[in-house]
Each structure stands twice: as C-alpha cells, then as structure tokens.
Design a protein around this motif. Structure first.
Motif, short mmCIF file in Angstrom:
data_model
loop_
_atom_site.label_atom_id
_atom_site.label_comp_id
_atom_site.label_asym_id
_atom_site.label_seq_id
_atom_site.Cartn_x
_atom_site.Cartn_y
_atom_site.Cartn_z
N GLY A 132 0.80 -1.21 0.00
CA GLY A 132 0.00 0.00 0.00
C GLY A 132 0.83 1.26 0.00
O GLY A 132 0.31 2.35 0.26
N ALA A 133 2.13 1.13 -0.29
CA ALA A 133 3.00 2.30 -0.31
C ALA A 133 2.66 3.23 -1.47
O ALA A 133 2.75 4.45 -1.33
CB ALA A 133 4.46 1.86 -0.40
N MET A 134 2.28 2.65 -2.60
CA MET A 134 2.01 3.45 -3.79
C MET A 134 0.52 3.51 -4.12
O MET A 134 0.04 4.53 -4.60
CB MET A 134 2.76 2.85 -4.99
CG MET A 134 4.24 2.64 -4.75
SD MET A 134 5.15 4.17 -4.43
CE MET A 134 5.00 4.98 -6.02
N TYR A 135 -0.20 2.42 -3.88
CA TYR A 135 -1.61 2.33 -4.22
C TYR A 135 -2.38 1.78 -3.02
O TYR A 135 -1.84 1.01 -2.22
CB TYR A 135 -1.81 1.41 -5.43
CG TYR A 135 -0.94 1.76 -6.61
CD1 TYR A 135 -1.27 2.82 -7.45
CD2 TYR A 135 0.22 1.04 -6.88
CE1 TYR A 135 -0.47 3.15 -8.53
CE2 TYR A 135 1.03 1.36 -7.95
CZ TYR A 135 0.68 2.42 -8.78
OH TYR A 135 1.49 2.74 -9.84
N PRO A 136 -3.65 2.14 -2.87
CA PRO A 136 -4.44 1.62 -1.74
C PRO A 136 -4.65 0.12 -1.85
O PRO A 136 -4.91 -0.42 -2.94
CB PRO A 136 -5.76 2.39 -1.85
CG PRO A 136 -5.81 2.88 -3.25
CD PRO A 136 -4.41 3.11 -3.69
N ILE A 137 -4.53 -0.57 -0.71
CA ILE A 137 -4.66 -2.02 -0.70
C ILE A 137 -6.06 -2.47 -1.12
O ILE A 137 -6.24 -3.53 -1.71
CB ILE A 137 -4.32 -2.56 0.71
CG1 ILE A 137 -2.86 -2.25 1.05
CG2 ILE A 137 -4.56 -4.07 0.81
CD1 ILE A 137 -2.46 -2.64 2.45
N ARG A 145 -4.09 -8.85 -2.02
CA ARG A 145 -4.46 -8.43 -0.66
C ARG A 145 -4.05 -9.49 0.35
O ARG A 145 -3.71 -9.17 1.50
CB ARG A 145 -5.97 -8.20 -0.59
CG ARG A 145 -6.43 -6.95 -1.31
CD ARG A 145 -7.81 -6.50 -0.83
NE ARG A 145 -8.82 -7.53 -1.03
CZ ARG A 145 -9.56 -7.64 -2.13
NH1 ARG A 145 -9.40 -6.79 -3.14
NH2 ARG A 145 -10.46 -8.61 -2.24
N ALA A 146 -4.07 -10.78 -0.04
CA ALA A 146 -3.63 -11.85 0.86
C ALA A 146 -2.14 -11.71 1.18
O ALA A 146 -1.71 -11.97 2.30
CB ALA A 146 -3.92 -13.21 0.22
N ILE A 147 -1.34 -11.31 0.19
CA ILE A 147 0.09 -11.07 0.44
C ILE A 147 0.27 -9.89 1.37
O ILE A 147 1.12 -9.90 2.28
CB ILE A 147 0.83 -10.84 -0.89
CG1 ILE A 147 0.77 -12.11 -1.75
CG2 ILE A 147 2.28 -10.44 -0.63
CD1 ILE A 147 1.43 -11.95 -3.12
N ILE A 156 4.35 -1.44 8.63
CA ILE A 156 5.31 -0.36 8.84
C ILE A 156 4.82 0.91 8.17
O ILE A 156 4.79 2.00 8.78
CB ILE A 156 6.69 -0.77 8.28
CG1 ILE A 156 7.24 -1.99 9.03
CG2 ILE A 156 7.67 0.39 8.36
CD1 ILE A 156 8.40 -2.65 8.35
N ILE A 157 4.43 0.81 6.91
CA ILE A 157 4.00 1.99 6.16
C ILE A 157 2.69 2.53 6.71
O ILE A 157 2.50 3.75 6.82
CB ILE A 157 3.90 1.64 4.66
CG1 ILE A 157 5.30 1.37 4.11
CG2 ILE A 157 3.22 2.77 3.89
CD1 ILE A 157 5.32 0.88 2.68
N HIS A 158 1.77 1.64 7.09
CA HIS A 158 0.51 2.11 7.67
C HIS A 158 0.77 2.88 8.97
O HIS A 158 0.18 3.94 9.22
CB HIS A 158 -0.42 0.92 7.93
CG HIS A 158 -1.68 1.31 8.65
ND1 HIS A 158 -1.80 1.31 10.03
CD2 HIS A 158 -2.88 1.73 8.18
CE1 HIS A 158 -3.00 1.70 10.38
NE2 HIS A 158 -3.68 1.97 9.28
N GLY A 159 1.65 2.35 9.81
CA GLY A 159 1.96 3.03 11.06
C GLY A 159 2.63 4.37 10.85
O GLY A 159 2.30 5.36 11.51
N LEU A 160 3.59 4.42 9.92
CA LEU A 160 4.27 5.68 9.65
C LEU A 160 3.32 6.73 9.08
O LEU A 160 3.40 7.91 9.42
CB LEU A 160 5.44 5.43 8.68
CG LEU A 160 6.63 4.66 9.26
CD1 LEU A 160 7.63 4.32 8.16
CD2 LEU A 160 7.32 5.45 10.36
N LYS A 161 2.42 6.29 8.21
CA LYS A 161 1.43 7.23 7.67
C LYS A 161 0.51 7.74 8.77
O LYS A 161 0.17 8.94 8.81
CB LYS A 161 0.61 6.55 6.57
CG LYS A 161 1.32 6.38 5.25
CD LYS A 161 0.41 5.74 4.22
CE LYS A 161 1.10 5.63 2.86
NZ LYS A 161 0.21 4.98 1.86
N ALA A 162 0.11 6.84 9.67
CA ALA A 162 -0.80 7.23 10.74
C ALA A 162 -0.16 8.25 11.68
O ALA A 162 -0.84 9.14 12.19
CB ALA A 162 -1.23 5.99 11.53
N VAL A 163 1.15 8.15 11.88
CA VAL A 163 1.84 9.06 12.79
C VAL A 163 2.27 10.34 12.09
O VAL A 163 2.00 11.46 12.55
CB VAL A 163 3.06 8.37 13.44
CG1 VAL A 163 3.86 9.35 14.27
CG2 VAL A 163 2.61 7.20 14.30
#
Length: 210
Positions: A132-137, A145-147, A156-163
């Motif tokens: 999901g770094a470039m495109y929404p999951i 999506r299973a991967i 990691i990326i979700h947490g960094l975006k959230a913060v």
C-alpha cells in the motif's frame, strides 16, 4: 513528497538490513568468521542475538536519520513533538527487528554469497508493492491483498502514515506494533533452531597422532 516519505523510510530500513544484515552474514560465513566465533565461549543464542542486534541498530539509525531529514524537507513540524518522536521510535525499532529477523531466517542456510544479492530485487518487489505504499490495498485483487496481510511492509508503512501524516497517536498504531513485534519474535527465534551454520564446530583430536 509527504505521501512518499513513509515508504522511503521503510525502504531505507529494508536496504540497511539487507546489506548490513543478510549480505554481511553470508560474507562472514564464507570467510569462516562464524567458525572462529563458535570456538569461543559464546553460545549459539548469544551469537544469534548479537547478529540480530547489530543489524537492527543499523536499520534504526537509518530509519531515524531519514525520518528527521525527510520530515524537515517535507515541512512536517510534527516530528518536534515528544510523543510523536516516541511513536516513531517504537515503529522504527519494531520494523528494524522484524526486517532483520526475517532476513536472518532467509539467509541462515545459505552459503553462496550471490544468493542474497539475487534475492534483493525479488524481495523488494514482492514486499514493497503489495504494502500500500504506492496504491491503496483495497484496490488490489484478492491474491495481492492476501500477500499484504502477511507483509511486514504493510504495517510499517501504515503506522508511519498514521503518525507522520495523520497524527493518529498510539491508538492508531497499536495493531501495527503488535504485528511487527510478534513477527520479529517468531523470526528471531527460528534461526537458532534451523541453522546448519551455527552447529557445533568439529575440533580435531590430535592426541592420537602424538
């Protein structure tokens, strides 16, 4: 630039672990450095822990450096808040241990120094793009999506975006931290059990030749 900053931080930690952890481990094993360690009083657990700690420290330093520099370049003054810094440090620490444990588990039975270099690009594509770094999951097909569900990059990326981008606080990254620490614990404990490289060295007995 703000949108790509979390992905850049995660990629920097991954590259640091890959070069400073996986490749360095194989090169040391090819030069016989590990056999030298194993004839000392160091236990297998201490050796595994030391290797993971060394690789994790390198990744933490890379993550912190890029977070500070990238945030300043992107004009994100949020990093000057002490609570945000603590949240980012927890995420970077969990991500570094998770990446290093995964890389050590992949390389523990590898002897050819060319293997980690060949795996570098494959793992990069396989783990980075489904995260999901470039495109929404949500826009991915079901198999991708299973991967993403088991991909450490995703959390990691979700947490960094959230913060960094949303200032969501600890509540927004609780599950990300939980997954990364569980992932790291599992991958750091398995190498000691399945490693053929960390077997007891065979010390020849020359008493019979005297």
């Amino acid at each position: 630039m703000k949108f790509l900053l979390p992905a850049t931080i995660a990629m920097a930690m991954y590259i640091s672990v890959m070069i400073g952890g996986g490749m360095l481990y194989i090169d040391d094993k090819a030069r016989g450095v590990h056999e030298g360690y194993l004839v000392t009083p160091i236990t297998k657990l201490e050796l595994v822990f030391g290797m993971n700690l060394a690789g994790s420290i390198k990744a933490v330093l890379a993550g912190i450096s890029l977070t500070v520099i990238g945030s300043l370049m992107a004009g994100l003054g949020i990093i000057f808040h002490p609570l945000v810094l603590l949240e980012l440090f927890c995420l970077i620490l969990a991500a570094s241990i998770a990446f290093n444990g995964m890389m050590f588990l992949l390389m523990v039975r590898v002897d050819d120094p060319l293997v980690p270099r060949a795996m570098f690009g494959v793992l990069n594509t396989l783990l980075f793009y489904p995260s999901g770094a470039m495109y929404p999951i949500a826009s991915f097909p079901a198999w991708l999506r299973a991967i993403a569900v088991v991909d450490p990059f995703t959390y990691i990326i979700h947490g960094l975006k959230a913060v960094i981008l949303k200032d969501g606080g600890f509540q927004a990254i609780q599950f990300d931290l939980f997954f990364l620490f569980v992932f790291a614990s599992a991958h750091c404990s398995l190498p000691r059990r399945c490693s053929s490289a960390l077997s007891d060295p065979v010390i020849p007995n020359y008493q019979n030749d005297l």
